[in-house]
Enzyme design. Structure first.
Site, PDB file in Angstrom:
ATOM      1  N   CYS A  50       7.886 -52.406  -8.218  1.00 16.01           N
ATOM      2  CA  CYS A  50       7.991 -50.952  -8.086  1.00 16.01           C
ATOM      3  C   CYS A  50       7.522 -50.486  -6.715  1.00 16.01           C
ATOM      4  O   CYS A  50       7.821 -49.362  -6.304  1.00 16.01           O
ATOM      5  CB  CYS A  50       7.185 -50.256  -9.179  1.00 16.01           C
ATOM      6  SG  CYS A  50       5.438 -50.713  -9.212  1.00 16.01           S
ATOM      7  N   SER A 109      -0.723 -53.258  -1.103  1.00 18.44           N
ATOM      8  CA  SER A 109      -0.314 -52.549  -2.313  1.00 18.44           C
ATOM      9  C   SER A 109      -0.624 -51.051  -2.222  1.00 18.44           C
ATOM     10  O   SER A 109      -1.470 -50.630  -1.433  1.00 18.44           O
ATOM     11  CB  SER A 109      -1.033 -53.130  -3.534  1.00 18.44           C
ATOM     12  OG  SER A 109      -0.641 -54.466  -3.760  1.00 18.44           O
ATOM     13  N   GLY A 185       7.398 -50.077 -23.917  1.00 25.04           N
ATOM     14  CA  GLY A 185       7.597 -51.327 -23.204  1.00 25.04           C
ATOM     15  C   GLY A 185       6.515 -52.319 -23.601  1.00 25.04           C
ATOM     16  O   GLY A 185       5.459 -51.934 -24.115  1.00 25.04           O
TER      17      GLY A 185
END
Length: 418
Positions: A50, A109, A185
């Protein structure tokens, strides 16, 4: 072969662009094969999360490879070159290795130090291995990067420097104990979400997944309950917190499905939750853009500086080993040529003195071999040491010129394999 890394991340592209280029499943596999099959690319691996889409390759031609990879990224993502290229970065050789090490350690990140990227890069390598698109160069590099990443989390306090995307998002949710949560999910990010919710004291955790059995296992691991995916609209009506992270590729939660206020955390790309839900009274939507803008977990402290130092040390060690490895065929070729000369000269000597007994012949051969080994020892050790310094390949080249060596000869190759 040289390492080339081309990609885009949250540092160079808005989340909307990352959403457009996100690749999973068959689309990711197709990109892998098309890149690896290019004439100037020997190996390929793609990291698609992502936060980033990066293509790592082993190439023999820089400019041609850059052009090919950029064009293939455009074709496979459906984003026009003029839109895509302003967001791309290109790292080559040493800088590409350093970038991969930094990525795996969580230094690059959105939430500095998050550990999810370690598993994501491991999965990227496994996929490339399964598809046969990586060889010795990328396999060894990535394995080393994973070891560096593991060291970063075990030898430093980087885990406390930032947080996972889940923790960063939930930091905006307020008090969690006693609230009811729905997790949509059952992948790695959803598992992390469910675990984080349980530790925070959330009263009721419901897991909805297209594969019910997988959702049931996750729910049981956190003391929650699983429901069929079709029950999502019903569970939305009872949830205070909703976390989604699936690969559906379309909106699973829309404004019409919400009948009450709730905190929604969307960690998927493409988005699972329609941004229009923000118009529903009492609804708060936190997505990757929100986390990026909040700056949570992006601050740099002593732990981050420690990891940067670790990356620097590991990079130096990796490059030194690579340079030393490049001179090995030359050293082997030199020793192979010396062995051939010794064998030839001993053969001539024995023909001139045919009466020598076996013991004497062995002693003469051993003495000659000792002389050759002692003469070669210092220059071969020195050339290996010098090979790790900048421009060290020139010393190996000089050795090849002085002794008229060809490291690519079958004899040298066989010796290396031994």
């Amino acid at each position: 072969m040289s390492i080339l890394a081309i990609g885009l991340s949250h540092r160079t592209a808005p989340v909307a662009m990352l959403e457009r280029v996100s690749l999973t499943g068959d689309a990711l596999v197709k990109l892998l094969h098309d890149v690896q099959q290019d004439a100037c690319v020997a190996e390929a691996m793609v990291v698609s999360t992502c936060n980033r889409v990066e293509v790592y390759t082993a190439v023999d031609r820089f400019h041609a490879a850059v052009t090919s990879v950029c064009d293939l990224l455009s074709v496979h993502t459906g984003v026009a070159p003029e839109e895509l290229k302003p967001h791309l970065y290109v790292h080559y050789e040493e800088r590409a290795v350093e970038h991969l090490f930094s990525v795996v350690c969580g230094l690059d990140s959105m939430v500095v130090g998050e550990g999810q990227i370690l598993g994501q890069v491991r999965q990227a390598l496994k996929l490339a291995q399964k598809q046969g698109t990586v060889g010795a160069v990328l396999n060894e590099l990535t394995q080393q990067a994973l070891r560096v990443g593991k060291r970063a989390h075990t030898d430093t306090d980087i885990d406390q420097a930032g947080a996972s995307l889940v923790s960063a998002g939930l930091a905006l949710a307020g008090e969690l104990p006693g609230r009811r949560a729905l997790v949509i999910g059952a992948g790695s990010m959803s598992s992390l979400a469910a675990t984080t919710l349980a530790r925070a004291g959330v009263a009721d955790i419901v897991v909805a997944n297209r594969t019910f059995e997988r959702g049931r296992r996750l729910a049981e691991s956190v003391g929650g309950r699983a429901v069929e995916f079709s029950a999502v609209p019903r569970e939305l009506a009872a949830a205070d917190i909703v976390i989604t992270c699936t690969g559906a590729g379309h909106h699973l939660v829309t404004p019409e499905m919400l009948t009450r206020g709730a905190f929604l955390l969307d960690l998927a790309l493409p988005h699972d939750i329609d941004p229009a839900v923000r118009s529903v009274p009492g609804v708060t939507l936190v997505d990757l853009e929100t986390i990026q803008e909040s700056g949570i977990g992006s601050r740099e402290g002593d732990a981050v500086r420690s990891v940067r130092e670790l990356v620097s040390q590991e990079l130096t060690a990796y490059l030194d080993a690579e340079r030393a490895a490049k001179v090995t065929p030359t050293v082997v070729a030199l020793r192979g040529k010396a062995a051939s000369v010794v064998e030839a000269e001993l053969g001539r000597l024995m023909m001139r003195i045919p009466g020598l007994d076996a013991k004497t012949r062995d002693e003469v051969a051993l003495t000659v071999q000792r002389v050759v080994d002692k003469l070669l020892h210092e220059p071969t050790v020195r050339v290996k040491q010098l090979a790790t310094s900048p421009g060290g390949d020139h010393y190996a080249e000089a050795l090849r010129e002085l002794f008229d060596l060809d490291p690519s000869m079958p004899e040298a190759v066989r010796e290396v394999e031994l």
